[in-house]
Design a protein around this motif. Structure first.
Motif, PDB file in Angstrom:
ATOM      1  N   PHE A   5       0.838  -1.193   0.000  1.00  0.00           N
ATOM      2  CA  PHE A   5       0.000   0.000   0.000  1.00  0.00           C
ATOM      3  C   PHE A   5       0.877   1.247   0.000  1.00  0.00           C
ATOM      4  O   PHE A   5       1.904   1.306   0.686  1.00  0.00           O
ATOM      5  N   THR A   6       0.423   2.207  -0.709  1.00  0.00           N
ATOM      6  CA  THR A   6       1.113   3.491  -0.659  1.00  0.00           C
ATOM      7  C   THR A   6       0.674   4.228   0.597  1.00  0.00           C
ATOM      8  O   THR A   6      -0.316   3.875   1.249  1.00  0.00           O
ATOM      9  N   THR A  13      -7.543   4.568   3.976  1.00  0.00           N
ATOM     10  CA  THR A  13      -8.155   3.445   4.683  1.00  0.00           C
ATOM     11  C   THR A  13      -8.381   3.770   6.152  1.00  0.00           C
ATOM     12  O   THR A  13      -9.452   3.512   6.714  1.00  0.00           O
ATOM     13  N   LEU A  14      -7.356   4.355   6.788  1.00  0.00           N
ATOM     14  CA  LEU A  14      -7.494   4.739   8.194  1.00  0.00           C
ATOM     15  C   LEU A  14      -8.573   5.792   8.373  1.00  0.00           C
ATOM     16  O   LEU A  14      -9.309   5.794   9.377  1.00  0.00           O
ATOM     17  N   VAL A  19     -14.042   7.234  10.290  1.00  0.00           N
ATOM     18  CA  VAL A  19     -15.395   7.744  10.058  1.00  0.00           C
ATOM     19  C   VAL A  19     -16.434   6.719  10.494  1.00  0.00           C
ATOM     20  O   VAL A  19     -17.425   7.048  11.168  1.00  0.00           O
ATOM     21  N   VAL A  20     -16.214   5.448  10.120  1.00  0.00           N
ATOM     22  CA  VAL A  20     -17.145   4.389  10.503  1.00  0.00           C
ATOM     23  C   VAL A  20     -17.203   4.253  12.021  1.00  0.00           C
ATOM     24  O   VAL A  20     -18.286   4.122  12.617  1.00  0.00           O
TER      25      VAL A  20
END
Length: 226
Positions: A5-6, A13-14, A19-20
């Motif tokens: 992952f870049t 993603t974090l 937010v979730v």
């Protein structure tokens, strides 16, 4: 060639996870707190009802004259309070207390009717003065709940009402959450139970004592909503 992952993808993603979590955690916490308060309400209610049963048993065939009467002719509610002083003396003798104090000290700032209504709460009887603001007795039970009595003279039915804080000073100290108005009540079938008092108020988002009782007492669901 190594793949991974870049930094940008990781941060995105974090961010999504954050937010979730922000959207779901408050709901989970609220549900958990509601479950805890319901459990505490049930425990305190059981203690009060048990003390009431023992008090009635000791008094013999007749109840102490200290109760509100439901299901009366034409739907009119009557109050019987000639022997409230004697009733509460016996009643509290059957409750394990860790503290008792006489006087009008209220250690937590419960809201008054005007403030509850102004902030979106509600009442069942707008004529009630809710005199818990000047109690004459404060009883702290072994399970941490606290009961306030407002009056024990024979000139008012307020002596029937117990302001019950099911977890003492822990909070949220809000009507309809952990603070309720209860009273001994005799139903049309002759049964005497701790019930929702005729004076009831609850803050925004809270519940009536009747609804709490409805949730925990399967046998008596037909009693409490009136």
């Amino acid at each position: 060639m190594e793949k991974g992952f870049t930094l940008a993808e990781t941060l995105i993603t974090l961010g999504i996870i954050g937010v979730v979590a922000a959207m779901t955690i408050p709901t989970v916490v609220s549900k958990f707190q509601e479950k805890v308060l319901k459990s505490q309400f049930k425990a305190t209610y059981s203690l009060l009802n048990q003390a009431l049963r023992l008090t009635n048993y000791e008094s013999g065939t007749d109840y102490y004259k200290c109760y509100s009467l439901q299901g009366t002719e034409n739907g009119v509610q009557y109050f019987v309070y000639d022997e409230c002083k004697e009733f509460y003396k016996s009643f509290f003798s059957h409750l394990k207390q860790i503290e008792w104090e006489k006087g009008n000290k209220v250690p937590v700032p419960y809201k008054g009717k005007a403030e509850v209504l102004a902030e979106g709460g509600d009442v069942t009887n707008s004529a009630c003065s809710f005199s818990y603001v000047a109690p004459i007795e404060r009883h702290t039970l072994a399970n941490g709940s606290r009961l306030y009595l407002s009056d024990t003279n024979k000139n008012t039915h307020m002596n029937l009402f117990m302001t019950v804080d099911i977890n003492g000073e822990k909070g949220p100290n809000k009507w309809g959450y952990d603070v309720f108005y209860l009273s001994p009540t005799k139903r049309a079938n002759g049964s005497l139970r701790i019930d929702e008092a005729i004076c009831v108020m609850w803050e925004k988002g809270g519940k009536r004592a009747a609804n709490m009782l409805y949730d925990i007492d399967e046998v008596s669901k037909d009693w409490f909503i009136y």
